[in-house]
Design a protein around this motif. Structure first.
Motif, PDB file in Angstrom:
ATOM      1  N   THR A 115      48.157  46.322  42.424  1.00 16.10           N
ATOM      2  CA  THR A 115      47.766  44.940  42.720  1.00 16.10           C
ATOM      3  C   THR A 115      46.611  44.924  43.717  1.00 16.10           C
ATOM      4  OG1 THR A 115      50.056  44.224  42.411  1.00 16.10           O
ATOM      5  CG2 THR A 115      48.595  42.694  43.551  1.00 16.10           C
ATOM      6  N   ARG A 116      46.715  45.774  44.757  1.00 11.25           N
ATOM      7  CA  ARG A 116      45.655  45.809  45.758  1.00 11.25           C
ATOM      8  C   ARG A 116      44.326  46.161  45.100  1.00 11.25           C
ATOM      9  NH1 ARG A 116      46.827  50.099  48.588  1.00 11.25           N
ATOM     10  NH2 ARG A 116      48.563  49.092  49.662  1.00 11.25           N
ATOM     11  N   LEU A 119      43.125  43.276  42.826  1.00 12.67           N
ATOM     12  CA  LEU A 119      42.634  42.128  43.597  1.00 12.67           C
ATOM     13  C   LEU A 119      41.266  42.419  44.206  1.00 12.67           C
ATOM     14  CD1 LEU A 119      45.537  40.466  45.616  1.00 12.67           C
ATOM     15  CD2 LEU A 119      43.656  39.279  44.530  1.00 12.67           C
ATOM     16  N   ALA A 122      38.584  42.649  41.126  1.00 12.39           N
ATOM     17  CA  ALA A 122      38.439  41.544  40.168  1.00 12.39           C
ATOM     18  C   ALA A 122      37.131  40.789  40.375  1.00 12.39           C
ATOM     19  CB  ALA A 122      39.615  40.575  40.321  1.00 12.39           C
TER      20      ALA A 122
ATOM     21  N   ARG B 108      41.696  36.347  48.762  1.00 13.87           N
ATOM     22  CA  ARG B 108      42.242  37.606  48.238  1.00 13.87           C
ATOM     23  C   ARG B 108      43.106  38.351  49.258  1.00 13.87           C
ATOM     24  NH1 ARG B 108      38.016  40.157  43.920  1.00 13.87           N
ATOM     25  NH2 ARG B 108      36.903  38.250  43.433  1.00 13.87           N
ATOM     26  N   LEU B 112      47.072  39.015  48.908  1.00  9.18           N
ATOM     27  CA  LEU B 112      47.609  40.379  48.829  1.00  9.18           C
ATOM     28  C   LEU B 112      48.722  40.577  49.855  1.00  9.18           C
ATOM     29  CD1 LEU B 112      47.506  43.237  47.643  1.00  9.18           C
ATOM     30  CD2 LEU B 112      45.833  43.817  49.409  1.00  9.18           C
ATOM     31  N   THR B 115      51.690  38.976  48.600  1.00 11.90           N
ATOM     32  CA  THR B 115      52.255  39.763  47.494  1.00 11.90           C
ATOM     33  C   THR B 115      53.084  40.919  48.040  1.00 11.90           C
ATOM     34  OG1 THR B 115      50.311  39.251  46.145  1.00 11.90           O
ATOM     35  CG2 THR B 115      51.706  41.062  45.391  1.00 11.90           C
ATOM     36  N   LEU B 119      56.926  41.291  47.200  1.00 10.25           N
ATOM     37  CA  LEU B 119      57.417  42.459  46.463  1.00 10.25           C
ATOM     38  C   LEU B 119      58.492  43.197  47.255  1.00 10.25           C
ATOM     39  CD1 LEU B 119      54.446  44.267  44.674  1.00 10.25           C
ATOM     40  CD2 LEU B 119      56.757  44.020  43.788  1.00 10.25           C
TER      41      LEU B 119
END
Lengths: 448, 448
Positions: A115-116, A119, A122, B108, B112, B115, B119
């Motif tokens: 994910t890091r 992100l 992107a 972002r 993160l 997230t 998680l």
């Protein structure tokens, strides 16, 4: 304004839902046939059948072999709901209902790392309304991965990201109905939910014949499509043999029919040389369906189809004008695949589930030698044959012990001529590593 | 097997789609009225109208005031597609089409961080098939946030997570059709797409009247529901006044009708005391719709409805048996809200967009003093009035300069009696901070 057929169908489904909700129709109640009820209510029979199909798709009704359409016993329906419904009672000790991987094994750290990276990398426009096919990064990563791992022949342009195999089948149902298809051949044992999704698109499902080698996959003349689980049949656990793969592809080429290759458990083949996807034989007439629900987690709502090029545009139109799938999980999955983390995760998962299946086979040989394990060594579930007439009793005894398993009969197509012997379908993928030995021992307690 | 109405509708939509795809129907072509075409083809008129509705919802057709139904000019349709279609040409310099926030401002790092926490904290079962309403963590966080920020009265049990406001309207369309509703009153200017979604559920959309104070929101007798953007009307930019809020709630209470409160731009009110959501006045007969698409990013596919308790169960059934929304973004959004990061992000975004609007007003006063800015100081877009008859010319001149803006007339309901003067709808939220000054200057070059 006069109501069209669709309005009648809505009114019928709502009336039936209400009857179930209010308790006027209790779980297990057998409903009249759609033909009879249609005649009684003075509505078109196919409208009534479509309404039944909607309610099966939604899980309110269950189509059961020999006993027609029943009000669903929620304890034995779609696994998630069954689990959710069970939480408050606190009675469920071990869950062996097939249809979910071990959720405690979700690779949280590796997923966060991906994910890091996703992100950070992107492009800004990734956060906007996306390509209705899904993110190009994920489609490219999947085209490569599926070619290597499953022998799928496709290009990123013909991959469509969707929110689960059910979503994929819903899209394909619309595409088929848009092409004026009327019928889809299905395996004689399969999840009710899939039959219901096709019925909701006004498609008739026709059960295929079955013999000791598994499903005979060639549909009768005039059938428009066939839905198969060639890698590891759900629930029966067989693998579609080579000559039958060729035969169904020949059928598709000869008739212009479509093959829907639901690659269920395709990534989880243990003992033998892994069998590739049926799609690789004929990418022009086979749709490949795959998902992260079994390999990673259903909560990601990530699945994919590799489409015959001639079908791609219609499928994108049926999905809708904007990408309905969340973009960060798509980008993370792309990173997870290309970094090699997915390959590592799959290898570890394959070891985990193979070990569980092995321990189940060993325990049965010791404690219940009369119970036979059928199907190939693959996947997250297996079928245990029972003495004739024993299925209901074993299920009840399991329920009393707080052990949830599925009976094979609930997966039978109501119109299948073939009735398998009594059996349990055991989802050994669902418990955690810590709980599995106790769940196995509880299962042995019931079977021995 | 005789095809039901739904099959006919599918065949009609497919035939029309194919005609557009193949180029037999070119963009801008005017189609015959659904009544006339139905008569010519010998199909039911409401089936034909529903097929037109489907194609408007999918973006193939556009319903335009005075000129009936046209084949969509893709350059002026749904913003994402318009942008995607424009990429290859390389001619687009500045995008001022409304409907997207500044994607370069997506937080972002903060996302993160949320997230990682989500998680780490997630229970294992979060990764499974979830509650069809969406994750409880997010529903709880939203119930609190919406009460504080927008005066919404609800409980987590009556919140339904969905994948965008369009998805929410699709669900509500099904619920209304299931209740045998026939018509929804809508604002005379609004996105085509929303009208199309309602039409696809066989609901007729009736344009409401308009006067200098904005929309008169009280629907004619017999209307089943009304869809409004009370906080900041899209596209006209007005705010629904207090007496009219009371009047539409009175209508709902008196007739049993439903109010759909699309809280568009509700979080972005700049100058005045923020006006709360209409839902707060009457939670028993108003559905609140909100989204992260404008406040964070459309790519998250996160939106939410606060439902009247009596409607909640039907809406959950219409959404389907499993949660179709990705779970990690839900958990991350819950963490983002409860940690205070969302509040900080909203304050920064409010400053950004207020500054942009201010700079637009200042630039107009200097360079194009005859062009008037209408609507309240809020949101991500504003309306610039033009001399009568100037709209098409200005749009063409903008296109030649690589500047994309929308004309007001494209949002008009085909059957609205009211025609607004010519105007541009300028989405000042779309460009990045770096590009905005140049986009503004290009716009002034066209208007002055």
């Amino acid at each position: 304004m006069k109501r069209a057929g669709r309005g009648v169908r809505r009114a019928l489904t709502e009336a039936l839902r209400e009857a179930v909700r209010s308790g006027r129709l209790t779980p297990g109640t057998r409903l009249p046939s759609s033909r009879r009820l249609a005649a009684e209510l003075g509505v078109a029979r196919n409208t009534m059948a479509a309404a039944y199909g909607d309610l099966v798709a939604e899980g309110w009704l269950t189509a059961r072999a020999g006993s027609g359409t029943l009000v669903t016993d929620t304890m034995l329906t779609w696994p998630a709901l069954a689990r959710a419904a069970a939480e408050p009672s606190g009675e469920l000790r071990y869950d062996l209902i097939p249809g979910s991987p071990d959720l405690t094994a979700f690779p949280r750290a590796a997923w966060l790392k991906a994910t890091r990276r996703a992100l950070t990398a992107a492009p800004d426009d990734a956060f906007g309304y996306g390509d209705p096919r899904g993110r190009s990064e994920l489609r490219a990563a999947l085209a490569d991965h599926l070619a290597q791992a499953r022998g799928v022949h496709t290009s990123p342009d013909h991959i469509l990201i969707c929110a689960g195999v059910s979503h994929g089948l819903q899209i394909l149902g619309e595409v088929l109905a848009g092409r004026r298809a009327r019928s889809v051949a299905v395996e004689p044992y399969a999840p009710d939910r899939y039959r219901g999704l096709l019925a909701a698109a006004s498609l008739e499902t026709l059960p295929l014949p079955w013999d000791p080698h598994g499903t005979d996959p060639v549909p009768p003349e005039g059938t428009d499509a066939v839905l198969l689980t060639p890698a590891h049949q759900f629930p029966l656990g067989t693998t579609l043999q080579r000559d039958r793969r060729t035969a169904v592809v020949d059928w598709a080429r000869r008739t212009g029919g479509l093959v829907l290759d639901d690659d269920y458990d395709g990534e989880f083949q243990f003992d033998h040389q892994s069998v590739g996807a049926l799609q690789g034989l004929a990418p022009d007439c086979v749709v490949y369906l795959g998902t992260a629900s079994n390999t990673l987690a259903p909560g990601l709502r990530l699945a994919w189809m590799a489409l015959p090029p001639a079908l791609a545009e219609e499928a994108v139109a049926a999905k809708g004008q904007i990408d309905s799938c969340e973009v960060l999980s798509q980008l993370t999955m792309a990173e997870f695949i290309t970094s090699g983390a997915y390959g590592r995760h799959l290898r570890a998962a394959r070891r985990r589930y193979r070990d569980r299946r092995d321990s189940l086979v060993t325990a049965l040989a010791r404690h219940a030698p009369k119970v036979q394990v059928t199907g190939t060594s693959a996947g997250l579930h297996t079928v245990l044959s029972l003495p004739s007439g024993a299925e209901q009793g074993v299920l009840q005894s399991a329920a009393r012990q707080g052990l949830r398993v599925a009976g094979l009969s609930r997966y039978r197509h109501a119109r299948s001529r073939h009735a398998m012997p009594d059996a349990l379908v055991v989802g050994y993928g669902t418990p955690s590593d810590a709980v599995w030995p106790q769940a196995l021992s509880a299962l042995m307690g019931i079977l021995s």
